[in-house]
Enzyme design. Structure first.
Site, PDB file in Angstrom:
ATOM      1  N   GLU A  37     -18.086  16.322  20.151  1.00 49.18           N
ATOM      2  CA  GLU A  37     -17.465  18.059  19.537  1.00 49.18           C
ATOM      3  C   GLU A  37     -17.005  18.771  20.650  1.00 49.18           C
ATOM      4  OE1 GLU A  37     -21.369  18.105  17.128  1.00 49.18           O
ATOM      5  OE2 GLU A  37     -21.998  19.475  18.991  1.00 49.18           O
ATOM      6  N   ASP A  64     -17.956  19.006  32.527  1.00 44.72           N
ATOM      7  CA  ASP A  64     -19.197  20.294  32.033  1.00 44.72           C
ATOM      8  C   ASP A  64     -20.500  19.898  33.156  1.00 44.72           C
ATOM      9  OD1 ASP A  64     -19.654  17.440  32.239  1.00 44.72           O
ATOM     10  OD2 ASP A  64     -20.456  16.453  29.915  1.00 44.72           O
ATOM     11  N   LEU A  65     -20.149  19.154  33.651  1.00 47.84           N
ATOM     12  CA  LEU A  65     -21.855  18.878  35.035  1.00 47.84           C
ATOM     13  C   LEU A  65     -21.147  19.908  35.796  1.00 47.84           C
ATOM     14  CD1 LEU A  65     -22.874  15.990  36.090  1.00 47.84           C
ATOM     15  CD2 LEU A  65     -22.540  17.845  37.761  1.00 47.84           C
ATOM     16  N   THR A  79     -38.298  -0.895   7.663  1.00 47.76           N
ATOM     17  CA  THR A  79     -37.507  -0.826   9.060  1.00 47.76           C
ATOM     18  C   THR A  79     -36.919   1.001   9.729  1.00 47.76           C
ATOM     19  OG1 THR A  79     -36.779  -2.958   7.766  1.00 47.76           O
ATOM     20  CG2 THR A  79     -34.635  -1.700   9.134  1.00 47.76           C
TER      21      THR A  79
END
Length: 258
Positions: free
Chosen positions: A11, A109-110, A184
């Site tokens: 995104e 981003d970090l 499941t």
């Protein structure tokens, strides 16, 4: 106003700050085959929804971990917003000392995450960013980024499970009421979410052991809420941490912002 973009593999997060307040926030699919016009028209439409015009924007900051879309995206910003974007990259002012083998390898981003975390919450601090990959980012008391752990994200794990096993279906990522289930879908959800909670708790514990100290743990990222609500090892959940980091970077680099 300050317009910020955090471009991730899944995104693109887009936000507008007035002074220190995030007054508008949107998300769009990253998309590897979009043209600059598609990006630009989407940006304008989102801004118009909040009665914000390109003329209201003083500065733009862009963080990206998706290099192959940047030509189209940056052209869209220039043509439709009318400002030259400031890109998060090695050499900019962040308020953080990056102490790792190759600072140029550290994702934008970090950098935004650790800038925001240290500014808002101080150090020592551990940021856990639940994105496409889950990143554990270690910040020392004196504001140095010294280490990280990167693991497959919840979405990647769920996708790999259904793609690699022919008879297992795609599932919604949510925690069933109990770990022992009889169908499941819930069996897969239990293994995925309970297993991921255990992984997060173990990694955080081991990081604190190796750092030999207690640390404030700050989580962010869209899928973080699924985990944060089920564990007590995370102190703060701040879903807008990365965007706030881009605001911090704008201030550190003295970008015009009203």
């Amino acid at each position: 106003m300050l317009l910020v973009f955090d471009i991730g593999n899944t995104e693109i997060k887009m936000g507008v700050f007035r002074d220190d307040d995030l007054v508008a926030y949107w998300r769009m699919i990253t998309g590897s085959r979009k043209t600059s016009d598609e990006y630009g028209i989407t940006m304008l439409t989102m801004l118009q929804q909040k009665n914000i015009t390109p003329g209201d924007i003083d500065s733009i900051v862009v963080s990206s971990v998706v290099p192959h879309i940047m030509h189209s995206f940056l052209n869209a910003v220039r043509r439709y917003i009318g400002k030259e974007p400031f890109q998060v990259a090695p050499g900019i002012k962040t308020g953080i000392c990056i102490r790792c083998d190759n600072p140029k390898e550290v994702g934008a981003d970090l950098i935004a995450d650790v800038s925001a975390a240290y500014t808002l919450y101080g150090g020592p601090c551990l940021v856990v960013d639940f994105g496409t990959a889950t990143k554990y980012e270690v910040i020392t008391e004196d504001g140095a980024f010294v280490a990280a752990v990167i693991a497959p994200g919840l979405g990647i794990s769920a996708e790999a499970m259904c793609k690699s096993a022919a008879q297992l279906p795609a599932i919604e990522i949510k925690k069933p009421k109990k770990i022992l289930t009889a169908n499941t879908i819930e069996c897969m959800q239990a293994g995925l979410v309970y297993g991921y909670i255990g992984s997060v708790e173990y990694i955080i514990t081991k990081i604190k052991e190796e750092m030999n100290q207690e640390m404030k743990v700050v989580a962010t990222g869209g899928l973080g809420r699924v985990i944060v609500e089920e564990t007590d090892v995370i102190d703060v959940y701040d879903p807008m941490l990365t965007l706030k980091g881009l605001r911090v970077i704008a201030d550190k680099n003295k970008l015009k912002r009203q």
